[in-house]
Write an enzyme that holds these catalytic residues in place. Sequence first.
Site, PDB file in Angstrom:
ATOM      1  CG  ASP A   1     -36.385 -89.739 -66.159  1.00  0.00           C
ATOM      2  OD1 ASP A   1     -36.083 -89.273 -65.763  1.00  0.00           O
ATOM      3  OD2 ASP A   1     -36.858 -90.609 -66.522  1.00  0.00           O
TER       4      ASP A   1
ATOM      5  CG  ASP B   1     -31.219 -87.544 -74.230  1.00  0.00           C
ATOM      6  OD1 ASP B   1     -32.665 -87.891 -74.386  1.00  0.00           O
ATOM      7  OD2 ASP B   1     -31.192 -85.917 -74.124  1.00  0.00           O
TER       8      ASP B   1
ATOM      9  CG  LEU C   1     -29.633 -77.388 -73.282  1.00  0.00           C
ATOM     10  CD1 LEU C   1     -28.242 -77.395 -71.876  1.00  0.00           C
ATOM     11  CD2 LEU C   1     -28.781 -78.366 -74.716  1.00  0.00           C
TER      12      LEU C   1
ATOM     13  NE  ARG D   1     -23.175 -85.507 -54.906  1.00  0.00           N
ATOM     14  CZ  ARG D   1     -22.184 -85.911 -55.545  1.00  0.00           C
ATOM     15  NH1 ARG D   1     -21.248 -86.475 -55.420  1.00  0.00           N
ATOM     16  NH2 ARG D   1     -22.100 -85.868 -56.958  1.00  0.00           N
TER      17      ARG D   1
ATOM     18  CE1 TYR E   1     -32.275 -76.147 -54.897  1.00  0.00           C
ATOM     19  CE2 TYR E   1     -30.063 -76.792 -54.205  1.00  0.00           C
ATOM     20  CZ  TYR E   1     -31.594 -77.337 -54.176  1.00  0.00           C
ATOM     21  OH  TYR E   1     -32.111 -78.055 -54.003  1.00  0.00           O
TER      22      TYR E   1
ATOM     23  CE1 TYR F   1     -39.970 -76.463 -72.331  1.00  0.00           C
ATOM     24  CE2 TYR F   1     -41.325 -74.696 -73.070  1.00  0.00           C
ATOM     25  CZ  TYR F   1     -40.013 -75.339 -72.933  1.00  0.00           C
ATOM     26  OH  TYR F   1     -38.523 -74.663 -73.504  1.00  0.00           O
TER      27      TYR F   1
ATOM     28  CE  LYS G   1     -37.747 -75.684 -69.967  1.00  0.00           C
ATOM     29  NZ  LYS G   1     -35.739 -76.391 -70.323  1.00  0.00           N
TER      30      LYS G   1
ATOM     31  CB  ILE H   1     -27.066 -88.969 -61.126  1.00  0.00           C
ATOM     32  CG1 ILE H   1     -26.661 -90.034 -61.923  1.00  0.00           C
ATOM     33  CG2 ILE H   1     -27.718 -88.053 -61.842  1.00  0.00           C
ATOM     34  CD1 ILE H   1     -26.272 -90.507 -63.734  1.00  0.00           C
TER      35      ILE H   1
ATOM     36  CB  THR I   1     -33.434 -72.378 -81.093  1.00  0.00           C
ATOM     37  OG1 THR I   1     -32.621 -71.379 -80.134  1.00  0.00           O
ATOM     38  CG2 THR I   1     -31.735 -72.993 -81.451  1.00  0.00           C
TER      39      THR I   1
END
Length: 315
Positions: free
Chosen positions: A56, A31, A71, A104, A157, A143, A147, A61, A173
């Site tokens: 981020d 996060d 998420l 990967r 993919y 947004y 999305k 990474i 939610t």
Amino acid sequence: MRVLVTGGAGFIGSHLCESLLKQGDEVLCLDNLFSGSKRNIVPFLGNSSFEFIRHDIVQPILLEPDLIYNLACPASPVHYQHNPVKTVKTNVMGTIHMLGMAKRVKARILQASTSEVYGDPQVHPQPESYWGHVNPIGLRSCYDEGKRVAETLMMDYRRQNQVDVRIARIFNTYGPRMERDDGRVVSNLVVQALLGRPLTVYGDGSQTRSFCYVSDLVTGLKKLMARERVEGPVNLGNPEEFTILALAEMVRELTGSRSEIRFQSLPADDPVRRKPDISAAEKLLNWRPEVFLEEGLRQTIAYFDQLLGDECGSE
Ligand code: NAD
Ligand code: UDP
């Protein structure tokens, strides 16, 4: 299982991390703490199966998880409109990085999508087969369209690289660990009622939403991740539909507050009606929400009551 939860310090992410830890998984919580909070994950920091990575997802990474729940993305309109370009980057570049990782290391990946892909829907309730009615150039577009591209990337993919993908279209939610000032309706109304401030209802309050308690949602996400061979997106939400005015009145009654209801202007492109068709989730996952709005609100009120009390005590 070694499970990566991006956005793990956020509202839904922290409940997911907690549930995964309880079932014995090793959890990597990633996060950047933009809209999440360390407070949400402090209770897990002493657990040797839990690791927090401040990162981020717009930056690449290298990690080796078995499962990825993606998420990471601010969910409240106030947060995602704060830096709209960043919201698009998180949904596009961030999702590409997570999909690249899944490809990967051959991990299964679940994308937290949203009912916002239906925009201001003209079909009611909304089934997964509905393509939506979305403004591509408005304030919510960073947004909604972000999305939608994330869903496109997931499917491409899968087709191009055989990545094992799941797409959860999450409807509103709520529950403990929402940020008190993140601007979403349940946290706003509950905090206002507890502080004796006016309850802000946008427009005339006749717009509807369907509210899913966070424990039900987490069960749904885990079932979707565990299910073999799921072809397309799956709606996860509570099909009980309420007007925002009815929600405000329920909050006022359950808190015993005497706050007035104050009507304010409606934000641009605010969807008029929203209610999930959950027949796919019922059939595929044998899942349906169990927590009624009144019960979920009681839990949420108890959480904010304690949080506000603690804050007063520390002043
Ligand atoms: P939240 O804002 O509490 O959590 C999102 C988390 O992602 C935060 O901890 C934030 O710091 C983190 N984050 C944001 N951008 C990031 C980045 N670039 N890199 C790393 N971390 C980043 O929101 P939430 O309600 O817990 O939502 C979680 C996910 O579920 C989001 O993807 C959201 O779009 C989706 N969703 C939520 C709802 C809802 O009603 N809560 C509805 C539909 C979809
Ligand atoms: N809303 C409201 N008062 C508030 C915050 C939100 O009336 O203090 C309304 C908002 O205009 C929308 C609904 O409540 O119609 C749900 O808003 P939220 O931001 O929680 O979620 P979303 O619009 O993304 O479903």
